[in-house]
Structures are given as C-alpha cells and as structure tokens.
Write a protein that holds these residues in place. Structure first.
Motif, PDB file in Angstrom:
ATOM      1  N   SER A 210       4.900 -55.393 -51.244  1.00 18.82           N
ATOM      2  CA  SER A 210       5.626 -55.037 -50.028  1.00 18.82           C
ATOM      3  C   SER A 210       6.896 -54.308 -50.438  1.00 18.82           C
ATOM      4  N   LEU A 211       7.171 -53.194 -49.773  1.00 17.43           N
ATOM      5  CA  LEU A 211       8.374 -52.406 -50.062  1.00 17.43           C
ATOM      6  C   LEU A 211       9.071 -52.149 -48.732  1.00 17.43           C
ATOM      7  N   ASP A 212      10.236 -52.781 -48.552  1.00 17.74           N
ATOM      8  CA  ASP A 212      10.964 -52.703 -47.291  1.00 17.74           C
ATOM      9  C   ASP A 212      12.306 -52.023 -47.492  1.00 17.74           C
ATOM     10  N   ILE A 213      12.760 -51.312 -46.454  1.00 19.25           N
ATOM     11  CA  ILE A 213      14.107 -50.757 -46.419  1.00 19.25           C
ATOM     12  C   ILE A 213      14.904 -51.552 -45.390  1.00 19.25           C
ATOM     13  N   LEU A 214      16.034 -52.094 -45.819  1.00 18.81           N
ATOM     14  CA  LEU A 214      16.854 -52.960 -44.978  1.00 18.81           C
ATOM     15  C   LEU A 214      18.240 -52.366 -44.803  1.00 18.81           C
ATOM     16  N   THR A 215      18.905 -52.775 -43.717  1.00 21.33           N
ATOM     17  CA  THR A 215      20.319 -52.475 -43.589  1.00 21.33           C
ATOM     18  C   THR A 215      21.090 -53.377 -44.542  1.00 21.33           C
ATOM     19  N   GLN A 216      22.389 -53.117 -44.709  1.00 18.05           N
ATOM     20  CA  GLN A 216      23.177 -53.905 -45.647  1.00 18.05           C
ATOM     21  C   GLN A 216      23.323 -55.366 -45.223  1.00 18.05           C
ATOM     22  N   ASP A 217      23.181 -55.656 -43.909  1.00 19.42           N
ATOM     23  CA  ASP A 217      23.259 -57.040 -43.460  1.00 19.42           C
ATOM     24  C   ASP A 217      21.887 -57.696 -43.353  1.00 19.42           C
ATOM     25  N   GLY A 218      20.857 -57.048 -43.923  1.00 19.70           N
ATOM     26  CA  GLY A 218      19.555 -57.697 -44.060  1.00 19.70           C
ATOM     27  C   GLY A 218      18.543 -57.427 -42.967  1.00 19.70           C
ATOM     28  N   HIS A 219      18.855 -56.561 -42.000  1.00 22.50           N
ATOM     29  CA  HIS A 219      17.889 -56.248 -40.936  1.00 22.50           C
ATOM     30  C   HIS A 219      16.918 -55.168 -41.414  1.00 22.50           C
ATOM     31  N   LYS A 220      15.643 -55.391 -41.147  1.00 22.79           N
ATOM     32  CA  LYS A 220      14.620 -54.466 -41.631  1.00 22.79           C
ATOM     33  C   LYS A 220      14.642 -53.160 -40.840  1.00 22.79           C
ATOM     34  N   VAL A 221      14.677 -52.037 -41.553  1.00 24.56           N
ATOM     35  CA  VAL A 221      14.596 -50.713 -40.942  1.00 24.56           C
ATOM     36  C   VAL A 221      13.140 -50.284 -40.849  1.00 24.56           C
ATOM     37  N   CYS A 222      12.408 -50.401 -41.948  1.00 23.85           N
ATOM     38  CA  CYS A 222      10.998 -50.053 -41.955  1.00 23.85           C
ATOM     39  C   CYS A 222      10.333 -50.627 -43.201  1.00 23.85           C
ATOM     40  N   THR A 223       9.016 -50.709 -43.157  1.00 24.96           N
ATOM     41  CA  THR A 223       8.205 -51.106 -44.310  1.00 24.96           C
ATOM     42  C   THR A 223       7.431 -49.880 -44.759  1.00 24.96           C
ATOM     43  N   VAL A 224       7.632 -49.465 -45.993  1.00 24.34           N
ATOM     44  CA  VAL A 224       6.967 -48.248 -46.477  1.00 24.34           C
ATOM     45  C   VAL A 224       5.702 -48.558 -47.276  1.00 24.34           C
ATOM     46  N   VAL A 225       5.597 -49.777 -47.794  1.00 32.10           N
ATOM     47  CA  VAL A 225       4.371 -50.205 -48.479  1.00 32.10           C
ATOM     48  C   VAL A 225       4.115 -51.659 -48.110  1.00 32.10           C
TER      49      VAL A 225
END
Length: 267
Positions: A210-225
């Motif tokens: 799983s490869l996720d992009i998060l904001t600095q406070d830990g909220h998920k922006v999107c999952t790319v893998v």
C-alpha cells in the motif's frame, strides 16, 4: 573524589534517560480483567491511564491491552512527547488503530496516524511522531480501535521530543518545509524515496503493498498503490499530477506490518 565523580555521572545519565523516555508501558499489571463500558482510570507502571472498552489478557505468553470496537486507551499527561512506538496484532486482517493527541485535556483531538493491523506472530510494530511544540507540556496520546475486531496493543514507548527537529520542541517540532526526511522507519528492508515527482520504492519480496499520500497531520489524500505483488524489487510511481503544491507524507506499508514514510515537497 573518583567515587563522587562516578555517582554524579550516573545521576546525570539517569536524569537524561528519564527525560528522553517518558512512557514505557508493557501492560503486565493494572489492567482490569473485563472491559469497562465507560471511561475508567487505572494505575499502570507508567502512571494513570484512562480506558474505555479495554481490558488485559494474555496473548502469546505476554499480558496485552485488548481493545474492542470504539474502545481506547489514553496515556497520562506527557511533557513534549516525540516518537511513539507500539506493537499490535488482531485476529483478522486490515483492522485499524488511530493514534491521536490532545493538548487541551481531551476536549479536542488531532490524528497523528492510522495504522493497519493484521494477524501476525511476532506482533507488528509501528513508530510515529507526535509533532510536539515547546509548550506542549500536558499532552495526551490516545489509541483507538476503529473496527469491529479485537486489537491487541503492547509495549508502548514514548520518548520526549528533542530540543529541535521533527517530533521535538523548539520551533514547533516540525520538519523543514523543503526536502525529504524519514518520518517512520520500522523495517530496513523497505526503501522509499521521491525524485522529480516520482515515488520510488522497493520491497524485499512479494507481498501486499500500500502506498498512500497523506497530509502532514495524517489525513489521507489518495492511495496510489494498493495491490499484491509476486516479487520484490524497485518500482517507480509518477504522482506529480495527483497532488497540488505543498508538503505531504508518503507512507509505504508492506504486508500490513512493515511501514516506512518520508516527507515529500511538491513544488
């Protein structure tokens, strides 16, 4: 004189250790045998914790904290917590623990991270950072089971933030606004980097990635893998078009247990 010097040195070292490590809780004693349905304060080896829908139970020859759906544990008030390390296991797969912090006595909470928990022996291990500021001297850390399965929690270790740098005091305990630095690294077999808008990662063998992009406070922006792989090795994932300008955290999770994160600046 030499004896006095050695004693003074030992006291200095002891003070340094106590300041560096402010929680080391293995839940070996003090937890109730049945889970209370309301907030309940219990005295553990590391101080007074608040529990809700949590009790103690032996699992794999050690006493653990057992958290039911919606249940949580709250630490004693901490002075500038920095790194937070804990181990976890569940009887099913893909369950979640949410780690939060409060600086106002528990009135409001900010999510630090969300951890995917799977069935594993030995336990999975996670390290995250609380981003404490210099004046965060009464911080509560909460661990919550957000799913329907029982989650075992153990070996919670929280170190005091350093005078500077991510997770410490000083200028808010944050990382620089540019560049890439490690945030979480609980397995040296994983590799993760960013180059010109591409995320580059590698795993030691086949498994679920799983490869996720998060904001600095830990909220998920999107999952790319989010898929299984049959073999390890290096992968390159273009993400420049997926996110706006800003500073993000990239989180790589392998088999739901091993985790590595870096900070990514998109310009």
């Amino acid at each position: 004189m030499r004896k006095l010097f050695l004693i003074a040195t030992f006291i200095t070292l002891a003070v340094g250790i106590s300041q560096a490590q402010i929680i080391n809780e293995n839940f070996e004693s003090g937890l109730p045998s049945s889970a209370p349905a309301n907030d309940t304060k219990v005295t553990l080896s590391s101080g007074e914790w608040t529990l809700n829908n949590v009790h103690g139970k032996e699992d794999n020859d050690n006493m653990r904290a057992v958290i039911y759906k919606g249940g949580y544990l709250i630490t004693p008030a901490l002075d500038r917590p920095g790194t937070i390390t804990f181990v976890h296991r569940t009887s099913g797969s893909d369950k979640h623990i949410v780690v939060e912090k409060s600086t106002d006595g528990g009135s409001t909470w900010t999510k630090i991270t969300e951890v995917t928990v799977n069935s594993s022996t030995p336990y999975g291990k996670t390290t995250c950072y609380s981003n404490s500021a210099e004046d965060d001297t009464e911080v509560l850390i909460k661990f919550t089971d957000t799913d329907g399965s029982v989650i075992y929690l153990d070996n919670v270790i929280i170190n005091q933030g350093s005078a500077s740098g991510y997770g410490g005091g000083g200028g808010g305990g944050d990382m620089p606004a540019t560049g890439i630095q490690p945030v979480i690294d609980n397995d040296a077999d994983l590799s993760l980097s960013v180059d010109n808008g591409n995320i580059i990662y590698s795993t030691p063998k086949g498994g679920h990635v799983s490869l996720d992009i998060l904001t600095q406070d830990g909220h998920k922006v999107c999952t790319v893998v989010n898929q299984p792989t049959t073999e390890g090795g290096k992968r390159t994932i273009p993400v420049k078009q997926n996110v706006k300008q800003g500073v993000y955290i990239v989180r790589l999770t392998f088999n739901g247990i091993q985790t590595k994160c870096i900070k990514m600046t998109m310009e």
